[in-house]
Design a protein around this motif. Sequence first.
Motif, short mmCIF file in Angstrom:
data_model
loop_
_atom_site.label_atom_id
_atom_site.label_comp_id
_atom_site.label_asym_id
_atom_site.label_seq_id
_atom_site.Cartn_x
_atom_site.Cartn_y
_atom_site.Cartn_z
N PHE A 54 0.83 -1.22 0.00
CA PHE A 54 0.00 0.00 0.00
C PHE A 54 0.86 1.26 0.00
O PHE A 54 0.35 2.37 0.03
N GLY A 71 9.40 8.82 6.69
CA GLY A 71 9.51 9.16 5.26
C GLY A 71 9.92 7.92 4.47
O GLY A 71 9.56 6.80 4.84
N GLY A 73 11.91 4.79 3.27
CA GLY A 73 12.88 3.86 3.84
C GLY A 73 12.42 3.18 5.10
O GLY A 73 11.43 3.56 5.72
N GLU A 74 13.16 2.13 5.47
CA GLU A 74 12.89 1.41 6.71
C GLU A 74 14.04 1.76 7.68
O GLU A 74 15.17 1.29 7.51
N SER A 102 9.62 4.60 13.20
CA SER A 102 8.54 3.72 12.75
C SER A 102 9.15 2.55 12.00
O SER A 102 10.01 2.73 11.14
N THR A 103 8.71 1.32 12.34
CA THR A 103 9.28 0.16 11.64
C THR A 103 8.19 -0.78 11.15
O THR A 103 7.14 -0.92 11.78
N SER A 130 4.41 -0.61 12.49
CA SER A 130 3.40 -0.62 11.43
C SER A 130 2.77 -2.00 11.43
O SER A 130 3.31 -2.94 10.87
N HIS A 177 -0.96 -2.91 10.96
CA HIS A 177 -1.89 -2.91 9.81
C HIS A 177 -2.79 -4.13 9.64
O HIS A 177 -3.73 -4.09 8.86
N GLU A 218 0.70 1.42 14.46
CA GLU A 218 0.02 2.08 13.35
C GLU A 218 -0.85 1.06 12.63
O GLU A 218 -0.43 -0.08 12.42
N ASN A 243 -4.13 5.89 2.42
CA ASN A 243 -4.12 6.73 1.23
C ASN A 243 -3.90 5.85 0.02
O ASN A 243 -2.87 5.18 -0.07
N CYS A 265 1.57 10.29 3.13
CA CYS A 265 1.95 8.90 2.88
C CYS A 265 1.56 8.43 1.51
O CYS A 265 1.38 7.26 1.29
N1 SAH Z 1 9.33 1.80 6.89
C1 SAH Z 1 8.78 2.37 8.07
C2 SAH Z 1 8.58 3.87 8.02
C3 SAH Z 1 8.02 4.49 6.77
S1 SAH Z 1 6.29 4.49 6.51
C4 SAH Z 1 7.50 1.65 8.45
O1 SAH Z 1 7.07 0.77 7.70
O2 SAH Z 1 6.98 1.90 9.52
C5 SAH Z 1 5.52 5.37 7.82
C6 SAH Z 1 4.10 4.88 8.09
O3 SAH Z 1 3.20 5.21 7.01
C7 SAH Z 1 4.02 3.37 8.27
O4 SAH Z 1 3.14 3.02 9.30
C8 SAH Z 1 3.45 2.94 6.94
O5 SAH Z 1 2.90 1.67 7.02
C9 SAH Z 1 2.47 4.06 6.66
N2 SAH Z 1 2.04 4.15 5.26
C10 SAH Z 1 2.78 3.94 4.16
N3 SAH Z 1 2.03 4.10 3.05
C11 SAH Z 1 0.79 4.44 3.47
C12 SAH Z 1 -0.44 4.73 2.82
N4 SAH Z 1 -0.52 4.69 1.49
N5 SAH Z 1 -1.49 5.06 3.58
C13 SAH Z 1 -1.40 5.09 4.92
N6 SAH Z 1 -0.29 4.82 5.60
C14 SAH Z 1 0.79 4.47 4.88
#
Ligand code: SAH
Length: 340
Positions: free
Chosen positions: A116, A155, A157-158, A189-190, A212, A214, A254, A288, A331
């Motif tokens: 996503f 932003g 990257g991981e 955030s990971t 993260s 989900h 998250e 999003n 995002c």
């Molecule tokens: N790689 C890390 C940090 C980057 S993403 C991680 O995975 O946590 C930061 C957050 O935004 C994460 O929780 C990710 O899952 C979320 N994210 C990424 N794309 C998104 C989208 N299209 N809609 C909502 N959240 C999203």
Amino acid sequence: MKNIKDYKLEDLKNELKEIGEKPFRAEQIFKWIYDEKVESFDQMTNLSLELREKLKNNYTICNFNILKKQESKDGTIKYLFDVLDGNAIETVLMRYHHGNSICVSSQIGCKMGCKFCASTGIDFIRNLSGGEIIEQIIKVEQDIKEKISNVVFMGIGEPLDNYENVVNAIRIINHPKGLNIGARHISISTSGLVPKIYKLAEENIQCTLSISLHATNNKKRSIMMPVNEVYPIEQLIIACKDYIKATNRRISFEYALAKDNNDNLEDAKELVKLLRGMICHVNLIPINKIENGKFDKSTNENIIKFRDYLNAHGIVATIRRELGSDIDAACRSIKKKKFA
Ligand code: SAH
């Protein structure tokens, strides 16, 4: 050449000792870089000309150029930075009443492949160095002429896949003579790199860990996040519980809600079961939709029902405000662009 912003104060003191300089010079240099935000060694006027020459011959100051700046009507600003090697990264500034929050990138591209996420589908190029992570904050502070009070590693990257550089950056961001931003105002955030969560627990940094999550079971989570095949939910939750035990810190989960995928009350029930008894907070994100993505945003009604169910069953949950959606900063399209 070495980027001077990659150095912690202690490390810079040692470097200077090696070239026959007094360690207090490192403090002077830190002041020029982090307080005055100078862009050249020539501006460091309390250093001798000779030392300035030595510094110029051995280090760069790493000044990113702003390639593009988009401002949302809610005040959010999205920057596209030229990282000086032909690549570009995005950084987002969000303005809240409690202060300025910055969302930094930690890598150019990402290897995680979350279905996503807008960073998926672009090749992984390289890790950002600690100094390159810090430079994003310096440039934004310089641009808005205000202090940043919160930093989130959300932003491109991981962050835990670039562990050493991210931890190094956090130490400088947090240092009173560095950017002096309290660790409690920094979030990592990971996507769930379990061994790195254990490592982070031992660092003694008071930052917030966001996971993260989900989804609440392996079947659903693996479809959204391939990393779940390597570190399945059970392992991830145990690591989170151990992290809380070791650090005494609350974890933030998250959960991006996608219509007819992970947003019904059955999912909420499973989530309550999964998180029961943990000191945590759930951050619900209306997903999003990305270009050609198969996950659609949940309805407002479902998002509110989901939140209310969690809150009624002892899990503190809030819905994340969507900032900057008119400039694709929410995002959706935080991604690197290669322009060379
Ligand atoms: N790689 C890390 C940090 C980057 S993403 C991680 O995975 O946590 C930061 C957050 O935004 C994460 O929780 C990710 O899952 C979320 N994210 C990424 N794309 C998104 C989208 N299209 N809609 C909502 N959240 C999203």
